[in-house]
Each structure stands twice: as structure tokens, then as C-alpha cells.
Design a protein around this motif. Structure first.
Motif, PDB file in Angstrom:
ATOM      1  N   LEU A   1       0.820  -1.212   0.000  1.00 42.51           N
ATOM      2  CA  LEU A   1       0.000   0.000   0.000  1.00 42.51           C
ATOM      3  C   LEU A   1       0.857   1.267   0.000  1.00 42.51           C
ATOM      4  CD1 LEU A   1      -2.824  -1.155   2.417  1.00 42.51           C
ATOM      5  CD2 LEU A   1      -2.941  -0.908  -0.068  1.00 42.51           C
ATOM      6  N   SER A   2       2.065   1.188   0.508  1.00 44.78           N
ATOM      7  CA  SER A   2       2.983   2.332   0.438  1.00 44.78           C
ATOM      8  C   SER A   2       3.322   2.639  -1.020  1.00 44.78           C
ATOM      9  CB  SER A   2       4.253   2.049   1.233  1.00 44.78           C
ATOM     10  OG  SER A   2       3.975   1.963   2.617  1.00 44.78           O
ATOM     11  N   MET A   3       3.440   1.593  -1.825  1.00 44.92           N
ATOM     12  CA  MET A   3       3.667   1.796  -3.255  1.00 44.92           C
ATOM     13  C   MET A   3       2.448   2.441  -3.896  1.00 44.92           C
ATOM     14  SD  MET A   3       6.714   0.917  -4.126  1.00 44.92           S
ATOM     15  CE  MET A   3       6.522   0.775  -5.907  1.00 44.92           C
ATOM     16  N   ARG A   4       1.271   1.996  -3.526  1.00 42.54           N
ATOM     17  CA  ARG A   4       0.038   2.567  -4.082  1.00 42.54           C
ATOM     18  C   ARG A   4      -0.105   4.043  -3.706  1.00 42.54           C
ATOM     19  NH1 ARG A   4      -4.830   0.432  -6.029  1.00 42.54           N
ATOM     20  NH2 ARG A   4      -6.437   2.044  -6.127  1.00 42.54           N
ATOM     21  N   ALA A   5       0.332   4.394  -2.499  1.00 39.49           N
ATOM     22  CA  ALA A   5       0.208   5.773  -2.023  1.00 39.49           C
ATOM     23  C   ALA A   5       0.959   6.770  -2.906  1.00 39.49           C
ATOM     24  CB  ALA A   5       0.700   5.873  -0.583  1.00 39.49           C
ATOM     25  N   LYS A   6       1.933   6.262  -3.649  1.00 46.75           N
ATOM     26  CA  LYS A   6       2.696   7.143  -4.529  1.00 46.75           C
ATOM     27  C   LYS A   6       1.869   7.622  -5.718  1.00 46.75           C
ATOM     28  CE  LYS A   6       7.138   4.979  -3.367  1.00 46.75           C
ATOM     29  NZ  LYS A   6       8.312   4.230  -3.895  1.00 46.75           N
ATOM     30  N   THR A   7       0.767   6.902  -6.032  1.00 48.59           N
ATOM     31  CA  THR A   7      -0.053   7.251  -7.191  1.00 48.59           C
ATOM     32  C   THR A   7      -1.488   7.629  -6.825  1.00 48.59           C
ATOM     33  OG1 THR A   7      -0.657   4.928  -7.558  1.00 48.59           O
ATOM     34  CG2 THR A   7       1.319   5.754  -8.683  1.00 48.59           C
ATOM     35  N   GLN A   8      -1.853   7.527  -5.542  1.00 45.56           N
ATOM     36  CA  GLN A   8      -3.205   7.887  -5.140  1.00 45.56           C
ATOM     37  C   GLN A   8      -3.138   9.065  -4.170  1.00 45.56           C
ATOM     38  OE1 GLN A   8      -5.860   4.713  -4.296  1.00 45.56           O
ATOM     39  NE2 GLN A   8      -7.547   6.045  -3.659  1.00 45.56           N
ATOM     40  N   PRO A   9      -3.460  10.263  -4.644  1.00 44.11           N
ATOM     41  CA  PRO A   9      -3.401  11.453  -3.796  1.00 44.11           C
ATOM     42  C   PRO A   9      -4.271  11.300  -2.550  1.00 44.11           C
ATOM     43  CG  PRO A   9      -3.693  12.062  -6.090  1.00 44.11           C
ATOM     44  CD  PRO A   9      -3.877  10.579  -6.021  1.00 44.11           C
ATOM     45  N   GLY A  10      -3.726  11.738  -1.412  1.00 44.98           N
ATOM     46  CA  GLY A  10      -4.476  11.715  -0.157  1.00 44.98           C
ATOM     47  C   GLY A  10      -4.291  10.450   0.653  1.00 44.98           C
ATOM     48  N   LEU A  11      -3.702   9.405   0.040  1.00 44.06           N
ATOM     49  CA  LEU A  11      -3.548   8.123   0.730  1.00 44.06           C
ATOM     50  C   LEU A  11      -2.276   8.129   1.573  1.00 44.06           C
ATOM     51  CD1 LEU A  11      -4.321   5.182   1.290  1.00 44.06           C
ATOM     52  CD2 LEU A  11      -3.169   4.550  -0.848  1.00 44.06           C
ATOM     53  N   ARG A  12      -2.444   7.797   2.852  1.00 48.31           N
ATOM     54  CA  ARG A  12      -1.317   7.707   3.791  1.00 48.31           C
ATOM     55  C   ARG A  12      -1.348   6.328   4.438  1.00 48.31           C
ATOM     56  NH1 ARG A  12      -1.158   9.082   9.460  1.00 48.31           N
ATOM     57  NH2 ARG A  12       0.984   9.490  10.168  1.00 48.31           N
ATOM     58  N   VAL A  13      -0.234   5.633   4.394  1.00 51.18           N
ATOM     59  CA  VAL A  13      -0.147   4.283   4.950  1.00 51.18           C
ATOM     60  C   VAL A  13       0.759   4.309   6.171  1.00 51.18           C
ATOM     61  CG1 VAL A  13       0.395   1.871   4.496  1.00 51.18           C
ATOM     62  CG2 VAL A  13      -0.434   3.343   2.636  1.00 51.18           C
ATOM     63  N   GLN A  14       0.263   3.742   7.249  1.00 51.78           N
ATOM     64  CA  GLN A  14       0.986   3.771   8.522  1.00 51.78           C
ATOM     65  C   GLN A  14       1.060   2.357   9.089  1.00 51.78           C
ATOM     66  OE1 GLN A  14      -0.516   6.751  11.265  1.00 51.78           O
ATOM     67  NE2 GLN A  14       0.010   5.470  13.026  1.00 51.78           N
ATOM     68  N   LYS A  15       2.234   1.958   9.530  1.00 53.29           N
ATOM     69  CA  LYS A  15       2.377   0.637  10.143  1.00 53.29           C
ATOM     70  C   LYS A  15       1.848   0.676  11.571  1.00 53.29           C
ATOM     71  CE  LYS A  15       6.167  -1.474   9.119  1.00 53.29           C
ATOM     72  NZ  LYS A  15       7.593  -1.925   9.091  1.00 53.29           N
ATOM     73  N   THR A  16       1.174  -0.398  11.992  1.00 58.37           N
ATOM     74  CA  THR A  16       0.636  -0.456  13.341  1.00 58.37           C
ATOM     75  C   THR A  16       1.716  -0.198  14.389  1.00 58.37           C
ATOM     76  OG1 THR A  16      -0.544  -1.844  14.939  1.00 58.37           O
ATOM     77  CG2 THR A  16       0.964  -2.956  13.436  1.00 58.37           C
ATOM     78  N   ASN A  17       1.314   0.466  15.458  1.00 59.79           N
ATOM     79  CA  ASN A  17       2.253   0.737  16.546  1.00 59.79           C
ATOM     80  C   ASN A  17       2.042  -0.218  17.719  1.00 59.79           C
ATOM     81  OD1 ASN A  17      -0.155   1.611  17.575  1.00 59.79           O
ATOM     82  ND2 ASN A  17       0.464   3.757  17.871  1.00 59.79           N
ATOM     83  N   SER A  18       1.223  -1.262  17.489  1.00 63.51           N
ATOM     84  CA  SER A  18       0.918  -2.182  18.584  1.00 63.51           C
ATOM     85  C   SER A  18       1.380  -3.604  18.278  1.00 63.51           C
ATOM     86  CB  SER A  18      -0.592  -2.178  18.860  1.00 63.51           C
ATOM     87  OG  SER A  18      -1.314  -2.555  17.707  1.00 63.51           O
ATOM     88  N   GLY A  19       2.344  -3.723  17.374  1.00 66.72           N
ATOM     89  CA  GLY A  19       2.878  -5.040  17.035  1.00 66.72           C
ATOM     90  C   GLY A  19       2.182  -5.649  15.833  1.00 66.72           C
ATOM     91  N   VAL A  20       2.958  -6.128  14.854  1.00 67.35           N
ATOM     92  CA  VAL A  20       2.375  -6.710  13.651  1.00 67.35           C
ATOM     93  C   VAL A  20       1.651  -8.005  13.994  1.00 67.35           C
ATOM     94  CG1 VAL A  20       4.057  -5.673  12.096  1.00 67.35           C
ATOM     95  CG2 VAL A  20       4.521  -7.923  13.087  1.00 67.35           C
TER      96      VAL A  20
END
Length: 306
Positions: free
Chosen positions: A114-133
Motif C-alpha cells: 500500500l505504500s507503493m500505491r500511495a505514490k499514485t493515489q493522492p491523499g492516501l497515507r499508509v501507517q504501520k501499526t504501533n501495537s505489534g504486527v
């Protein structure tokens, strides 16, 4: 192929078919029991619930109805639901809207993709969980591991609300036909789908507009606390409904118009429903059994965009 091999293959196929049928029967039984419990409890409480029907002006740009609110669309996913996530994101893109979307990735694969997708979709921000994968598997609703995954969501929501953000939380098994934020009046604490017919109420937390009012934030804080303490294994939606039932907070609850925000059963399985309702804004694929059935219904209605 020898007879023994053919016989073994046939027996295996029959066993697999029986196993699948049994799983579907068990899932149906759980839904029926849950429905009976919901109806029994909520029908007794409905008259004391402060609700308002939320209908979004449809088919026109109603400037007078705009609140000029910039909301964040929030969702969470893992690799098991990555295809549904990308299909939803593509449906949002095709509405022509560019909302600010935050996706919390629960595993490394979904984060990278999804980080790759965010490069082509304006407004999209991808964040990794902060509570353990967590797991990358496709998960069945109401299993222990599924509940542990989805029960993290209210804490993500709370972090945005406490910063003053209006939030639209969506499950990834959602398809957008139109922008639900365009003409929305935020005259409620939060607004969501009622799974029953008034005056009976039982709410779904898979598509919810949250306004950062004092009541909303206090409610979500209590929700997060319960999921972290006494209700670690209880589905977040069950805890949410029980908390609403407690009347601990003087909430103004918006009830989304069913024709604009139908569940999966209404939209895909109710004969003639789509012909009678042509103002659907978004459909949440709830009440459909498992990942594969959701895909099949989307593909059958030409709603699969990948």
C-alpha cells in the motif's frame, strides 16, 4: 489414475464439501443466535435511544448542506484482506473525490504494497501499526484471532479524534459509488448503520462517521478501555453496542439511510432491492460469508476493479 486414487480423491472432495457446508451452517447459526439476542435486547431499549436519520442529498452538489469539514477516512488491513483493500481504494479513486485516507497496515506485506500505491493515489497515507504486527492470513469473523485484530481499531480512532479530526471509519470490504463526505451535515455525535428495522436497533461499526465532540471522545475512550481490560476477547462491535445500551453517555446517534448505505445482504442477496433503490452511496459487504463470497458478489456485479 487407478481406482483407489480416484476413490480417494472423490472421498476427499466429498469431505471438503461437507466441511465447507458445515462451516456455512455454523456461521448461519451464529448469525441467527446473535440476531435473536440483538432483537430481544434492543427492542426493549429503542424508545429511549436519541437517534436522528441521516440522509445525504443525492445526485447534486448541495452547497447549502456542506459543513466545510475535512474528514479523515480511516481503515485497517493485513495481507489477507489486501485485495479487498485495494478494490475499495480504487472505488474511492473512481468517485473523483480525493479524501485524506489513513490505512493502518497490520503486517509488513500490506504496508509495503500500500505504500507503493500511495505514490499514485493522492491523499492516501499508509501507517504501520504501533501495537505489534499480526497475522497476514485471511480471518473468519468472530474467531479469537480476528477479534484481537479488529479490537485494535478503536484505539486508532481515538488518536485521531483527540486531535480534533472528524473521522469516517470504514471496513475494507466496502465499495464506494459516490463520495459520502461531499454533502454531509455533521449534526450528530456519530452516525452508523442500523442492522435492524426501527424501533429495533443494533449497530454495525464497519462504516461510521465520528464527530470529535466531547461525548464521542468520552464514549470511544471507554470503548478502548473495555477492550483492553474486561473485554479483550469480545468483538469490538458487541462492546460498542453494549456501551450504547448502558446510556452512560448522552449521545446523539445518526442512523444512516439504508438505501444509501446498505449491507451486503440487502444489496447483493435481496431480490429486486437494487432496482428499487438507485441512490446507493456505499455498500458494506457485511452478512456475506467469508472472503471468497465477497469477491464473487463484487465480480458478479462488475464491482471488482483490480
Amino acid at each position: 489414475m487407478c481406482w483407489k486414487a480416484v476413490h480417494s480423491l472423490a472421498v476427499g472432495t466429498v469431505r471438503k464439501s461437507r466441511h465447507s457446508t458445515l462451516l456455512k451452517l455454523l456461521f448461519t447459526l451464529v448469525v441467527v443466535i446473535s440476531t435473536i439476542v440483538y432483537v430481544t435486547v434492543w427492542s426493549n431499549f429503542a424508545l429511549n435511544l436519541n437517534t436522528v436519520v441521516v440522509e445525504i442529498p443525492f445526485g447534486r452538489d448541495d452547497v447549502s448542506n456542506r459543513s466545510n469539514v475535512s474528514a479523515i477516512v480511516l481503515t485497517t488491513t493485513n495481507a489477507g484482506f489486501l485485495d479487498l483493500t485495494e478494490n475499495m481504494l480504487e472505488s474511492i479513486r473512481r468517485t473523483g473525490s480525493r479524501p485524506n485516507i489513513t490505512v493502518i497496515a497490520e503486517d509488513e506485506k500490506s504496508f509495503q504494497t500500500l505504500s507503493m500505491r500511495a505514490k499514485t493515489q493522492p491523499g492516501l497515507r499508509v501507517q504501520k501499526t504501533n501495537s505489534g504486527v499480526t497475522t497476514s492470513d485471511k480471518l473468519m469473523v468472530n474467531t479469537a484471532i480476528y477479534n484481537r485484530l479488529v479490537n485494535k481499531r478503536p484505539s486508532y480512532l481515538l488518536s485521531l479524534l483527540e486531535k480534533g479530526n472528524h473521522v469516517l471509519f470504514v471496513d475494507v470490504d466496502t465499495y464506494w459509488f459516490h463520495d459520502p463526505l461531499k454533502n454531509l451535515k455533521w449534526d450528530f455525535d456519530f452516525a452508523l448503520h442500523n442492522e435492524f428495522t426501527p424501533p429495533t436497533y443494533g449497530f454495525c461499526d464497519g462504516f461510521v462517521f465520528y464527530r470529535p465532540t466531547e461525548n464521542t471522545i468520552r464514549f470511544v475512550k471507554e470503548w478502548v478501555y473495555l477492550l483492553a481490560t474486561t473485554d479483550k476477547e469480545t468483538p469490538d462491535q458487541t462492546v460498542m453496542n453494549r456501551l450504547i445500551l448502558s446510556k452512560k453517555f448522552p449521545l446523539k446517534i445518526g442512523v444512516l439511510l439504508a438505501s444509501q448505505f446498505p449491507d451486503g445482504f440487502k444489496y447483493f442477496k435481496t431480490k429486486g432491492w437494487r432496482n428499487k433503490n438507485n441512490n446507493t452511496i456505499a455498500v458494506h459487504l457485511s452478512y456475506l460469508y467469508g472472503h471468497q463470497e465477497k469477491l464473487e458478489h463484487l465480480k458478479n456485479q462488475s464491482l471488482w476493479l483490480l
